[in-house]
Scaffold this motif. Sequence first.
Motif, PDB file in Angstrom:
ATOM      1  N   GLY A  40       0.812  -1.213   0.000  1.00 29.42           N
ATOM      2  CA  GLY A  40       0.000   0.000   0.000  1.00 29.42           C
ATOM      3  C   GLY A  40       0.844   1.261   0.000  1.00 29.42           C
ATOM      4  N   ASN A  41       2.171   1.109  -0.075  1.00 26.76           N
ATOM      5  CA  ASN A  41       3.048   2.281  -0.081  1.00 26.76           C
ATOM      6  C   ASN A  41       3.049   2.947  -1.450  1.00 26.76           C
ATOM      7  OD1 ASN A  41       3.787   1.970   2.586  1.00 26.76           O
ATOM      8  ND2 ASN A  41       5.628   0.818   2.109  1.00 26.76           N
ATOM      9  N   VAL A  42       3.003   4.273  -1.421  1.00 22.02           N
ATOM     10  CA  VAL A  42       3.027   5.060  -2.644  1.00 22.02           C
ATOM     11  C   VAL A  42       4.168   6.061  -2.520  1.00 22.02           C
ATOM     12  CG1 VAL A  42       1.736   6.664  -4.100  1.00 22.02           C
ATOM     13  CG2 VAL A  42       0.528   4.817  -2.920  1.00 22.02           C
ATOM     14  N   GLY A  43       5.158   5.929  -3.398  1.00 19.98           N
ATOM     15  CA  GLY A  43       6.280   6.862  -3.421  1.00 19.98           C
ATOM     16  C   GLY A  43       6.018   7.937  -4.451  1.00 19.98           C
ATOM     17  N   VAL A  44       6.169   9.186  -4.034  1.00 22.95           N
ATOM     18  CA  VAL A  44       5.879  10.315  -4.913  1.00 22.95           C
ATOM     19  C   VAL A  44       7.127  11.182  -5.040  1.00 22.95           C
ATOM     20  CG1 VAL A  44       4.407  12.315  -5.308  1.00 22.95           C
ATOM     21  CG2 VAL A  44       3.476  10.305  -4.148  1.00 22.95           C
ATOM     22  N   THR A  45       7.551  11.421  -6.271  1.00 20.47           N
ATOM     23  CA  THR A  45       8.665  12.315  -6.541  1.00 20.47           C
ATOM     24  C   THR A  45       8.091  13.611  -7.093  1.00 20.47           C
ATOM     25  OG1 THR A  45      10.057  10.421  -7.076  1.00 20.47           O
ATOM     26  CG2 THR A  45      10.824  12.583  -7.813  1.00 20.47           C
ATOM     27  N   SER A  46       8.526  14.725  -6.502  1.00 18.78           N
ATOM     28  CA  SER A  46       7.992  16.025  -6.915  1.00 18.78           C
ATOM     29  C   SER A  46       9.080  17.085  -6.853  1.00 18.78           C
ATOM     30  CB  SER A  46       6.809  16.430  -6.031  1.00 18.78           C
ATOM     31  OG  SER A  46       7.190  16.451  -4.669  1.00 18.78           O
ATOM     32  N   ALA A  47       8.824  18.188  -7.530  1.00 20.43           N
ATOM     33  CA  ALA A  47       9.785  19.284  -7.577  1.00 20.43           C
ATOM     34  C   ALA A  47       9.960  19.935  -6.209  1.00 20.43           C
ATOM     35  CB  ALA A  47       9.330  20.325  -8.601  1.00 20.43           C
ATOM     36  N   ALA A  48       8.907  19.956  -5.420  1.00 24.35           N
ATOM     37  CA  ALA A  48       8.923  20.545  -4.076  1.00 24.35           C
ATOM     38  C   ALA A  48       8.029  19.685  -3.192  1.00 24.35           C
ATOM     39  CB  ALA A  48       8.403  21.983  -4.129  1.00 24.35           C
ATOM     40  N   PRO A  49       8.181  19.794  -1.882  1.00 20.94           N
ATOM     41  CA  PRO A  49       7.304  19.017  -0.989  1.00 20.94           C
ATOM     42  C   PRO A  49       5.830  19.311  -1.275  1.00 20.94           C
ATOM     43  CG  PRO A  49       9.096  19.994   0.259  1.00 20.94           C
ATOM     44  CD  PRO A  49       9.161  20.593  -1.126  1.00 20.94           C
ATOM     45  N   LEU A  50       5.021  18.258  -1.217  1.00 20.84           N
ATOM     46  CA  LEU A  50       3.585  18.398  -1.452  1.00 20.84           C
ATOM     47  C   LEU A  50       2.860  18.630  -0.134  1.00 20.84           C
ATOM     48  CD1 LEU A  50       3.094  15.399  -3.888  1.00 20.84           C
ATOM     49  CD2 LEU A  50       3.275  17.810  -4.486  1.00 20.84           C
ATOM     50  N   ARG A  51       1.744  19.321  -0.216  1.00 19.37           N
ATOM     51  CA  ARG A  51       0.902  19.484   0.970  1.00 19.37           C
ATOM     52  C   ARG A  51       0.158  18.182   1.210  1.00 19.37           C
ATOM     53  NH1 ARG A  51      -2.564  23.872   2.177  1.00 19.37           N
ATOM     54  NH2 ARG A  51      -4.058  22.678   0.963  1.00 19.37           N
ATOM     55  N   ASP A  52       0.170  17.720   2.464  1.00 22.21           N
ATOM     56  CA  ASP A  52      -0.523  16.476   2.803  1.00 22.21           C
ATOM     57  C   ASP A  52      -1.996  16.529   2.433  1.00 22.21           C
ATOM     58  OD1 ASP A  52       1.777  15.258   3.736  1.00 22.21           O
ATOM     59  OD2 ASP A  52       1.399  15.781   5.824  1.00 22.21           O
ATOM     60  N   ASP A  53      -2.625  17.697   2.596  1.00 22.63           N
ATOM     61  CA  ASP A  53      -4.044  17.836   2.252  1.00 22.63           C
ATOM     62  C   ASP A  53      -4.285  17.606   0.759  1.00 22.63           C
ATOM     63  OD1 ASP A  53      -4.692  18.357   4.883  1.00 22.63           O
ATOM     64  OD2 ASP A  53      -4.875  20.526   4.604  1.00 22.63           O
ATOM     65  N   ASP A  54      -3.344  18.037  -0.081  1.00 20.11           N
ATOM     66  CA  ASP A  54      -3.488  17.843  -1.523  1.00 20.11           C
ATOM     67  C   ASP A  54      -3.371  16.364  -1.888  1.00 20.11           C
ATOM     68  OD1 ASP A  54      -3.787  20.574  -1.849  1.00 20.11           O
ATOM     69  OD2 ASP A  54      -1.697  20.895  -2.435  1.00 20.11           O
ATOM     70  N   VAL A  55      -2.421  15.677  -1.263  1.00 20.11           N
ATOM     71  CA  VAL A  55      -2.251  14.248  -1.521  1.00 20.11           C
ATOM     72  C   VAL A  55      -3.476  13.489  -1.027  1.00 20.11           C
ATOM     73  CG1 VAL A  55      -0.852  12.208  -1.047  1.00 20.11           C
ATOM     74  CG2 VAL A  55       0.255  14.421  -1.436  1.00 20.11           C
ATOM     75  N   LYS A  56      -3.952  13.840   0.155  1.00 21.09           N
ATOM     76  CA  LYS A  56      -5.139  13.189   0.715  1.00 21.09           C
ATOM     77  C   LYS A  56      -6.335  13.371  -0.218  1.00 21.09           C
ATOM     78  CE  LYS A  56      -8.209  13.147   4.687  1.00 21.09           C
ATOM     79  NZ  LYS A  56      -8.598  13.765   5.943  1.00 21.09           N
ATOM     80  N   ALA A  57      -6.534  14.576  -0.724  1.00 20.23           N
ATOM     81  CA  ALA A  57      -7.658  14.848  -1.627  1.00 20.23           C
ATOM     82  C   ALA A  57      -7.531  14.035  -2.915  1.00 20.23           C
ATOM     83  CB  ALA A  57      -7.730  16.340  -1.937  1.00 20.23           C
ATOM     84  N   ALA A  58      -6.326  13.900  -3.447  1.00 25.53           N
ATOM     85  CA  ALA A  58      -6.117  13.126  -4.667  1.00 25.53           C
ATOM     86  C   ALA A  58      -6.420  11.650  -4.433  1.00 25.53           C
ATOM     87  CB  ALA A  58      -4.685  13.305  -5.168  1.00 25.53           C
ATOM     88  N   VAL A  59      -5.959  11.123  -3.305  1.00 23.94           N
ATOM     89  CA  VAL A  59      -6.207   9.713  -2.976  1.00 23.94           C
ATOM     90  C   VAL A  59      -7.701   9.477  -2.787  1.00 23.94           C
ATOM     91  CG1 VAL A  59      -5.843   7.939  -1.208  1.00 23.94           C
ATOM     92  CG2 VAL A  59      -3.907   9.305  -2.028  1.00 23.94           C
ATOM     93  N   GLU A  60      -8.377  10.387  -2.109  1.00 18.14           N
ATOM     94  CA  GLU A  60      -9.819  10.246  -1.900  1.00 18.14           C
ATOM     95  C   GLU A  60     -10.583  10.368  -3.206  1.00 18.14           C
ATOM     96  OE1 GLU A  60     -10.767  12.992   1.264  1.00 18.14           O
ATOM     97  OE2 GLU A  60      -9.945  11.638   2.782  1.00 18.14           O
ATOM     98  N   GLU A  61     -10.107  11.209  -4.121  1.00 14.40           N
ATOM     99  CA  GLU A  61     -10.741  11.337  -5.437  1.00 14.40           C
ATOM    100  C   GLU A  61     -10.661  10.007  -6.195  1.00 14.40           C
ATOM    101  OE1 GLU A  61     -12.804  12.979  -8.561  1.00 14.40           O
ATOM    102  OE2 GLU A  61     -12.468  13.880  -6.597  1.00 14.40           O
ATOM    103  N   ALA A  62      -9.576   9.272  -5.953  1.00 17.35           N
ATOM    104  CA  ALA A  62      -9.414   7.955  -6.587  1.00 17.35           C
ATOM    105  C   ALA A  62     -10.268   6.891  -5.904  1.00 17.35           C
ATOM    106  CB  ALA A  62      -7.943   7.537  -6.557  1.00 17.35           C
ATOM    107  N   GLY A  63     -10.806   7.206  -4.722  1.00 18.82           N
ATOM    108  CA  GLY A  63     -11.689   6.268  -4.025  1.00 18.82           C
ATOM    109  C   GLY A  63     -11.047   5.532  -2.874  1.00 18.82           C
ATOM    110  N   TYR A  64      -9.916   6.039  -2.384  1.00 15.28           N
ATOM    111  CA  TYR A  64      -9.182   5.354  -1.312  1.00 15.28           C
ATOM    112  C   TYR A  64      -8.862   6.320  -0.191  1.00 15.28           C
ATOM    113  CZ  TYR A  64      -9.060   2.267  -5.215  1.00 15.28           C
ATOM    114  OH  TYR A  64      -9.465   1.495  -6.253  1.00 15.28           O
TER     115      TYR A  64
END
Length: 67
Positions: A40-64
Amino acid sequence: MTTSTYTVVGMTCDHCAGSVRAEIGRLDGVSGVEVDLATGNVGVTSAAPLRDDDVKAAVEEAGYQLA
């Protein structure tokens, strides 16, 4: 570049992983998303640190949910 790891709950198949990968991949600055379906681990590479709220919203949009 920044790499962060999140744990996503509820993924059971490659389609699930693909949905999570696609939604997180749409976030600004994300250049790579690796999903380990077994853990269940998801590794994310990005130009700058991501906001946890943004990642949470994206995961919830996917249904998880983030653990």
